[in-house]
Enzyme design. Structure first.
Site, PDB file in Angstrom:
ATOM      1  N   GLU A  92       0.801  -1.166   0.010  1.00 33.15           N
ATOM      2  CA  GLU A  92       0.185   0.046   0.084  1.00 33.15           C
ATOM      3  C   GLU A  92       0.952   1.155   0.126  1.00 33.15           C
ATOM      4  OE1 GLU A  92      -3.977  -1.045   2.025  1.00 33.15           O
ATOM      5  OE2 GLU A  92      -2.611  -1.207   3.463  1.00 33.15           O
ATOM      6  N   CYS A 342      -0.607   6.058  10.159  1.00 32.24           N
ATOM      7  CA  CYS A 342       0.669   5.196  10.603  1.00 32.24           C
ATOM      8  C   CYS A 342       0.137   3.890  11.318  1.00 32.24           C
ATOM      9  CB  CYS A 342       1.184   5.924  11.634  1.00 32.24           C
ATOM     10  SG  CYS A 342       1.737   7.684  11.097  1.00 32.24           S
TER      11      CYS A 342
HETATM   12  N1  SAH Z   1       9.930   0.619   9.896  1.00 31.93           N
HETATM   13  C1  SAH Z   1       9.902   2.086   9.953  1.00 31.93           C
HETATM   14  C2  SAH Z   1       8.780   2.914   8.829  1.00 31.93           C
HETATM   15  C3  SAH Z   1       7.501   2.722   9.267  1.00 31.93           C
HETATM   16  S1  SAH Z   1       7.025   4.358   9.687  1.00 31.93           S
HETATM   17  C4  SAH Z   1       9.633   2.698  11.236  1.00 31.93           C
HETATM   18  O1  SAH Z   1       9.323   1.730  12.107  1.00 31.93           O
HETATM   19  O2  SAH Z   1       9.918   3.758  11.408  1.00 31.93           O
HETATM   20  C5  SAH Z   1       5.402   4.234  10.576  1.00 31.93           C
HETATM   21  C6  SAH Z   1       5.424   4.805  11.903  1.00 31.93           C
HETATM   22  O3  SAH Z   1       4.370   4.786  12.474  1.00 31.93           O
HETATM   23  C7  SAH Z   1       6.492   4.376  12.593  1.00 31.93           C
HETATM   24  O4  SAH Z   1       6.935   5.333  13.549  1.00 31.93           O
HETATM   25  C8  SAH Z   1       5.808   3.472  13.618  1.00 31.93           C
HETATM   26  O5  SAH Z   1       6.106   3.041  14.872  1.00 31.93           O
HETATM   27  C9  SAH Z   1       4.500   4.372  13.880  1.00 31.93           C
HETATM   28  N2  SAH Z   1       3.318   3.075  13.907  1.00 31.93           N
HETATM   29  C10 SAH Z   1       3.387   2.030  13.887  1.00 31.93           C
HETATM   30  N3  SAH Z   1       2.026   1.444  14.266  1.00 31.93           N
HETATM   31  C11 SAH Z   1       1.346   2.439  14.681  1.00 31.93           C
HETATM   32  C12 SAH Z   1       0.124   2.696  15.148  1.00 31.93           C
HETATM   33  N4  SAH Z   1      -0.813   1.550  15.453  1.00 31.93           N
HETATM   34  N5  SAH Z   1      -0.293   3.857  15.581  1.00 31.93           N
HETATM   35  C13 SAH Z   1       0.391   4.817  15.598  1.00 31.93           C
HETATM   36  N6  SAH Z   1       1.737   4.951  15.150  1.00 31.93           N
HETATM   37  C14 SAH Z   1       2.176   3.476  14.458  1.00 31.93           C
END
Ligand code: SAH
Length: 355
Positions: A92, A342
């Site tokens: 996506e 996110c």
């Molecule tokens: N793998 C990388 C890129 C993904 S970015 C990373 O971890 O940074 C996506 C962002 O959203 C990351 O900061 C992740 O921790 C956050 N994230 C993941 N799941 C989430 C959720 N359920 N609610 C809010 N933020 C979330």
């Protein structure tokens, strides 16, 4: 299917043109067609010699991946696409338009259009609060597959920013990620401002140091999520050997070598990592370094027992950081109702239902 043209760097393409007895500037000419003009075939490249076009087509493809589904929200300002990469892999990507005249978009004052791209089908990091992490890992994307997501949206209208915050861990797929970044900012590529490109990582210190040495002015976001190693290991089971000290040191190294401040992402989970006392401990780790904390109130996923804190708890956490001298903002959510926010990107059930 032949490989995607943009899996290759500009230098690769120039070398190939020389081999074929073509002037090397052809490579830039082809790149401009592929990126700026979003060509989907070599046939369209009418200013190339007629004999060169089929030769290119025999070697490479520019065909966009098939769209399995596309959904919109926020009056069309947020849009999510599900792309079929073949062999059971799907990903996506999300477009978010920011209009300074719409208060609910207020984030900075300039109009911009940001694409959030995936770098892997699935993810191996297994973060307990992330839908992609819970889905598991399928495979790495190539540079061409990463860029295809940007081009899908660029074809509708010009985009200004790209964030590597979709499915997967960009720094665990380092070379294709960097190759795609170079095409995004190259003068003969999409020609975006390097500052408009941000890589977000779960935190791989070696790769962060390597990135610091690339000579690029792109932004770096490091996902911390916890003020201590014990809690961080619970939330990110694969964080294993990496400590917060190692991560902040690598981040400081990035700041020193690029002159850019680093952003720490912190997903707020009610009563797990959102206590004021935890904000103070987080602040004491990073205070005095050139950084900024971006708080992301948890977006619902299948994660059991996880809840989003109330706005007042979110604000209290933010105030605690600020009182300790750490810059902190709250990320404005987009696309929650279409599961585009996110941590909500996943394709296992979507891919199945779209077929
Ligand atoms: N793998 C990388 C890129 C993904 S970015 C990373 O971890 O940074 C996506 C962002 O959203 C990351 O900061 C992740 O921790 C956050 N994230 C993941 N799941 C989430 C959720 N359920 N609610 C809010 N933020 C979330």
């Amino acid at each position: 299917m032949p490989p995607h043209l943009l899996d290759h760097s500009l230098a690769d393409l120039e070398a190939r043109m020389r081999e074929w007895g073509e002037p090397p500037f052809r490579a830039r000419q082809i790149a401009r067609w592929a990126l700026r003009r979003c060509a989907t075939s070599f046939e369209e490249m009418t200013d190339l010699p007629a004999a060169l076009r089929p030769r290119l087509a025999a070697e490479w493809t520019l065909a966009p991946p098939p769209v399995l589904a596309e959904t919109r929200a926020d009056d069309g300002a947020t849009s999510k696409v599900l792309l079929d990469l073949g062999g059971g892999a799907a990903i996506e990507a999300v477009r978010m338009d920011y209009d300074p005249d719409r208060p609910e978009h207020a984030q900075g004052s300039r109009a911009r259009s940001t694409i959030c791209v995936s770098t892997q089908a699935g993810c191996a990091m297994a973060c307990v609060f992330c839908a992609t992490g819970q889905q598991g890992f399928t495979r790495n994307l190539t540079a061409g597959e990463i860029l295809a997501q940007v081009l899908h949206f660029q074809r509708e209208r010009p985009i200004s920013n790209v964030v590597f915050m979709g499915m997967g861990e960009p720094l665990a797929n380092y070379d294709p990620t960097l190759a795609s970044v170079r095409w995004l900012i190259d003068r003969d590529g999409l020609d975006l401002r390097a500052r408009g490109v941000t890589i977000s990582t779960v935190g791989l210190p070696g790769a962060i140091r390597r990135l610091a040495g690339e000579g690029l002015q792109i932004g770096l976001t490091v996902s911390l999520h916890a003020p201590d190693d014990e809690l961080r290991r619970q939330l990110i089971p694969t964080a294993g050997g990496v400590t917060l000290d190692e991560l902040t040191e690598a981040s400081n190294d990035y700041v020193e070598r690029t002159g850019r401040r680093v952003t720490y992402a912190y997903a707020l989970l009610e009563r797990l990592n959102d206590e004021p006392e935890q904000a103070r401990r987080l602040a004491s780790r990073i205070r005095g370094t050139r950084c900024h904390v971006n708080l992301i109130p948890y977006n619902p996923t299948a994660g059991e027992g996880l809840r989003r804190p109330s706005l007042s708890r979110v604000r209290a956490f933010q105030r605690e950081l600020q009182a300790a001298g750490v810059n902190a903002t709250v990320r404005i959510e987009r696309g929650v109702e279409i599961a585009a926010a996110c941590g909500q990107l996943r394709t296992d059930h979507l891919a199945a239902s779209a077929r």
